[in-house]
Design a protein around this motif. Structure first.
Motif, mmCIF file in Angstrom:
data_model
loop_
_atom_site.group_PDB
_atom_site.id
_atom_site.type_symbol
_atom_site.label_atom_id
_atom_site.label_comp_id
_atom_site.label_asym_id
_atom_site.label_seq_id
_atom_site.Cartn_x
_atom_site.Cartn_y
_atom_site.Cartn_z
ATOM 1 N N TRP A 147 115.002 -0.008 80.156
ATOM 2 C CA TRP A 147 116.442 0.151 79.935
ATOM 3 C C TRP A 147 117.223 0.032 81.246
ATOM 4 O O TRP A 147 118.246 -0.649 81.318
ATOM 5 N N ARG A 148 116.732 0.695 82.286
ATOM 6 C CA ARG A 148 117.458 0.686 83.559
ATOM 7 C C ARG A 148 117.498 -0.719 84.164
ATOM 8 O O ARG A 148 118.483 -1.087 84.814
ATOM 9 N N SER A 149 116.440 -1.484 83.967
ATOM 10 C CA SER A 149 116.432 -2.845 84.515
ATOM 11 C C SER A 149 117.458 -3.725 83.801
ATOM 12 O O SER A 149 118.105 -4.578 84.425
ATOM 13 N N ILE A 150 117.623 -3.530 82.499
ATOM 14 C CA ILE A 150 118.641 -4.270 81.751
ATOM 15 C C ILE A 150 120.038 -3.797 82.127
ATOM 16 O O ILE A 150 120.964 -4.598 82.326
ATOM 17 N N GLN A 151 120.207 -2.487 82.266
ATOM 18 C CA GLN A 151 121.507 -1.903 82.590
ATOM 19 C C GLN A 151 122.015 -2.415 83.929
ATOM 20 O O GLN A 151 123.233 -2.552 84.132
ATOM 21 N N ALA A 152 121.107 -2.704 84.848
ATOM 22 C CA ALA A 152 121.509 -3.217 86.155
ATOM 23 C C ALA A 152 122.230 -4.551 86.030
ATOM 24 O O ALA A 152 123.137 -4.854 86.811
ATOM 25 N N VAL A 153 121.846 -5.360 85.044
ATOM 26 C CA VAL A 153 122.534 -6.630 84.807
ATOM 27 C C VAL A 153 123.914 -6.372 84.234
ATOM 28 O O VAL A 153 124.906 -6.985 84.657
ATOM 29 N N LYS A 154 124.006 -5.462 83.277
ATOM 30 C CA LYS A 154 125.298 -5.132 82.685
ATOM 31 C C LYS A 154 126.261 -4.577 83.731
ATOM 32 O O LYS A 154 127.458 -4.897 83.724
ATOM 33 N N ASP A 155 125.732 -3.757 84.654
ATOM 34 C CA ASP A 155 126.576 -3.139 85.679
ATOM 35 C C ASP A 155 126.937 -4.096 86.803
ATOM 36 O O ASP A 155 127.734 -3.743 87.682
ATOM 37 N N GLY A 156 126.331 -5.282 86.816
ATOM 38 C CA GLY A 156 126.630 -6.259 87.854
ATOM 39 C C GLY A 156 125.808 -6.099 89.110
ATOM 40 O O GLY A 156 126.076 -6.766 90.121
ATOM 41 N N ASP A 157 124.786 -5.231 89.073
ATOM 42 C CA ASP A 157 123.931 -5.044 90.243
ATOM 43 C C ASP A 157 122.907 -6.162 90.390
ATOM 44 O O ASP A 157 122.322 -6.338 91.471
ATOM 45 N N ALA A 158 122.650 -6.879 89.311
ATOM 46 C CA ALA A 158 121.672 -7.967 89.331
ATOM 47 C C ALA A 158 122.175 -9.100 88.445
ATOM 48 O O ALA A 158 122.966 -8.883 87.520
ATOM 49 N N ALA A 159 121.694 -10.306 88.728
ATOM 50 C CA ALA A 159 122.140 -11.486 87.982
ATOM 51 C C ALA A 159 121.305 -11.746 86.749
ATOM 52 O O ALA A 159 121.694 -12.529 85.881
#
Length: 353
Positions: A88-100
């Motif tokens: 979940w946290r790895s996906i959330q990082a994309v939503k938050d703009g921390d990762a592409a």
């Protein structure tokens, strides 16, 4: 070409994680030295390995998570209980703009459910589909869905066909890819109601795509069509059957060449050709399936892959991001809808007669 971006990884997903993930990152870094990795997982397991490798320490950031989504956990349970999980946290990082983009070798159903919840789908798409390249006698084809949706109606299959057609043009570089629906026969009366309804829509509507019709399982290897459309249950069974058959014949060849001295000598002569065959059919080369239809780049690695296979999945995500694939498929899908005069509601009404 090396690109500069940050990729989010589920460091605990997969049969041999996190060791497989860390070794895979090392391989991927050699190919893309400017890419940074945001790893989500158990810091106690990750930190010692990363600290010993200067290269990994420079390109990896670790974000601790307390839990892991197991391979047999139901998607609904994972969504309810897994908000602190590495997936979940790895996906959330994309939503938050921390990762592409995000890559995981973990639970496919949970990955899809969480990614759909967090990233949402592109306009006009009800369900994302797992798409991946497959080797054929004519080159490569793209097949979808490979396991995200066990049950699909005609509307879903038509949407998959549109996305697959766009994938064929933008990724495979085909001017006019032809589409086939995977079925138990090529006759019009064969297959489920959903397949027959989807075939009628694709054949009779104004959709600007080249529809071949029904194809059978042996057409996958023949390369009869460029895009093979199916539901996730059938697609996953077909994929695993192909992988298993490849391993079976590899073991047959190995035993045959080890059966006698003359066979061993024959192997020495045939080894260059056999190496070419092995490289062409190596499933690790095709590891890394994209969730088409999501409003974000998400790539699913095979859970049982090794570091090389995981590195290839990472490189798939990097290539998709650097080439702006999701922007392209979003725009192309909207063009197809406008050209056809159909929207998702129209397709659903047509599918239901």
């Amino acid at each position: 070409m090396s690109v500069s971006l940050t990729l989010s990884l589920d460091a605990m997903g997969g049969d041999r994680a996190p060791d497989m993930v860390l070794k895979g990152i090392r391989i991927a870094h050699e190919r893309h030295p400017r890419v940074r990795f945001l790893m989500h997982g158990n810091e106690a397991a990750l930190r010692p390995v990363v600290a010993k490798d200067k290269t990994l320490a420079e390109v990896c950031e670790i974000r601790h998570t307390d839990s892991v989504v197991s391979g047999d956990e139901k998607p609904s349970q994972a969504v309810r209980r897994g908000r602190d999980s590495s997936l979940w946290r790895s996906i959330q990082a994309v939503k938050d703009g921390d990762a592409a983009g995000v890559v995981s070798a973990g639970n496919t159903g949970a990955f899809m459910a969480m990614a759909k919840l967090a990233l949402r789908t592109l306009p006009g798409i009800d369900r994302p589909a797992i798409a991946a390249l497959m080797p054929t006698q004519r080159g490569d084809c793209v097949m979808l869905d490979l396991g995200a949706n066990a049950e699909c109606d005609a509307d879903n299959l038509v949407q998959f066909a549109i996305m697959g057609e766009v994938f064929g043009r933008t990724v495979l570089g085909l001017d006019n890819p032809n589409i086939g629906l995977l079925n138990i026969g090529t006759e019009d009366q064969k297959g489920t109601d959903a397949l027959r309804q989807a075939s009628a829509i694709l054949r009779d509507s104004a959709l600007p795509i080249r529809f071949h019709g029904f194809v059978e399982g042996d057409d996958i290897g023949k390369g009869t069509v460029d895009v093979i459309v199916t539901d996730g249950f059938t697609g996953n069974v077909a994929l695993k059957a192909i992988e298993g058959t490849s391993k079976l014949y590899t073991s047959f060849l190995r035993r045959a060449f080890e059966s006698s001295i003359l066979s061993r000598l024959g192997y020495l002569l045939a080894r260059p050709a056999l190496n070419k065959v092995r490289m062409r059919a190596d499933p690790r080369r095709y590891n890394g399936a994209m969730f088409l239809g999501l409003n974000g780049i998400a790539v699913k690695s095979h859970g049982g892959t090794d570091p090389l296979g995981f590195a290839n999945a990472v490189c798939v995500a990097i290539d998709l991001i650097s080439n702006g694939f999701n922007d392209t498929i979003r725009g192309e899908f909207m063009k197809v809808q406008r050209a056809s005069g159909l929207n998702s509601q129209d397709l659903e009404r047509a599918a239901n007669g």
